[in-house]
Design an enzyme around this catalytic site. Structure first.
Site, PDB file in Angstrom:
ATOM      1  N   THR A 154       0.859  -1.179   0.000  1.00 34.11           N
ATOM      2  CA  THR A 154       0.000   0.000   0.000  1.00 34.11           C
ATOM      3  C   THR A 154       0.894   1.226   0.000  1.00 34.11           C
ATOM      4  O   THR A 154       1.550   1.532   0.993  1.00 34.11           O
ATOM      5  CB  THR A 154      -0.930   0.013   1.219  1.00 34.11           C
ATOM      6  OG1 THR A 154      -1.735  -1.172   1.205  1.00 34.11           O
ATOM      7  CG2 THR A 154      -1.849   1.231   1.178  1.00 34.11           C
ATOM      8  N   LYS A 161      -7.573   1.370  -2.817  1.00 30.15           N
ATOM      9  CA  LYS A 161      -7.035   0.831  -1.557  1.00 30.15           C
ATOM     10  C   LYS A 161      -6.946   1.918  -0.495  1.00 30.15           C
ATOM     11  O   LYS A 161      -7.258   1.694   0.679  1.00 30.15           O
ATOM     12  CB  LYS A 161      -5.649   0.218  -1.795  1.00 30.15           C
ATOM     13  CG  LYS A 161      -4.986  -0.340  -0.509  1.00 30.15           C
ATOM     14  CD  LYS A 161      -5.816  -1.450   0.113  1.00 30.15           C
ATOM     15  CE  LYS A 161      -5.259  -1.905   1.463  1.00 30.15           C
ATOM     16  NZ  LYS A 161      -3.982  -2.594   1.367  1.00 30.15           N
TER      17      LYS A 161
END
Length: 294
Positions: free
Chosen positions: A96, A171
């Site tokens: 991420t 995300k």
């Protein structure tokens, strides 16, 4: 057999790397600590001395590291994977990272002949170990098709959001909403505790209520019980993801008030006090006994 270099063996990465072994891939590993790789090496994985070493002859390089800085070092550092990865290697970034970073890595790695797949994931460590993650992909459709054999072992669902960077956008949205929910839950439970409510009844009501998202359901039980064993996501990581999301929001929603800023501030306090502990421990920062005045 296809050759995969897997870099980053944290709570998620370890299980993901194991899935490639389960699928019969030739797997080469690198992690800052070799100790986390020992059981995978015992199962047949090869150990590399650096990301550069791991990427030699790999058909795909998969990374699962903490943040932009770690990702940049893994790919482009003095011993980065991009130095030895052959043209046509599929570069799968499951970390991420920020939106700007994902697009920067795509430009850099595509310029070196690699195929960059923006592929952050959702799911807990048990889903990583069983190949049931959801993959949030940003990629050219043709590139995604080429990457499919390297995504199938780790994910049961692929959501293709569009071009590189779009997977990361979603995300960050996902993790920002989680941050807001968990921070709000901690404050709500703290209010209930300080007001003297029956916490078993509060928990029952939350679990059955309209606000009971999966995040709220999981963390409410742990917060009320003050049981934070088996941490799956730390305060430091949640703060990082929420901060990346707010940075993106500030560019797209310029001048708008952002409730997300309050969540980032809450997680900044949690990061300072307990960076490597489970994020649910945030409740301990807001649920303090009232100070009696004379």
């Amino acid at each position: 057999m296809p050759r995969v270099a897997f870099i980053g063996l944290g709570r998620m990465g370890h299980g993901m790397a194991g899935r490639y072994l389960d699928a019969g891939f030739t797997v080469t590993l690198w992690n800052r600590s070799k100790a986390k790789a020992e059981d995978l090496i015992a199962r047949g994985a090869h150990w590399a001395t650096s990301p550069e070493d791991a990427a030699i002859d790999a058909d795909a390089v998969v990374t699962m590291v903490a943040d932009d800085e770690a990702s940049r070092a893994i790919w482009l550092g003095p011993k980065g994977a991009a130095k030895t990865a052959k043209a046509g290697t599929i570069a799968i970034e499951c970390s991420t990272v920020s939106y700007d970073h994902a697009r920067e890595m795509a430009r850099e790695l595509n310029g070196r002949g690699l195929i960059y797949i923006d592929c952050p994931v959702t799911g807990l460590p048990d889903a990583a170990a069983s190949g049931k993650l959801t993959l949030l992909v940003g990629a050219d459709p043709a590139d995604l098709e080429r990457a499919q054999p390297y995504l199938a072992p780790i994910g049961s669902t692929i959501r293709h959001f569009g071009a590189v960077g779009s997977g990361t956008v979603y995300k960050l949205i996902n993790n920002l909403m989680g941050a807001i929910q968990i921070a709000g839950l901690a404050e709500g439970l703290a209010i209930a505790e300080q007001a003297g409510l029956d916490m078993n009844l509060v928990l029952e009501s939350i679990q059955a209520g309209v606000a009971a998202s999966p995040q709220v359901q999981r963390h409410s039980k742990r917060m009320v019980a003050r049981d934070f064993s088996g941490a799956t996501f730390t305060s430091a990581l949640r703060h990082k993801d929420a901060a990346y999301a707010v940075k993106l929001a500030e560019t797209l929603l310029a001048g708008k008030p952002l409730v997300a800023r309050a969540a980032v501030e809450s997680y900044a306090r949690a990061k300072a006090a307990m960076p490597d502990d489970d994020e649910g421990r945030m409740i301990e920062l807001v649920s303090q006994p009232k100070t009696k005045t004379s």
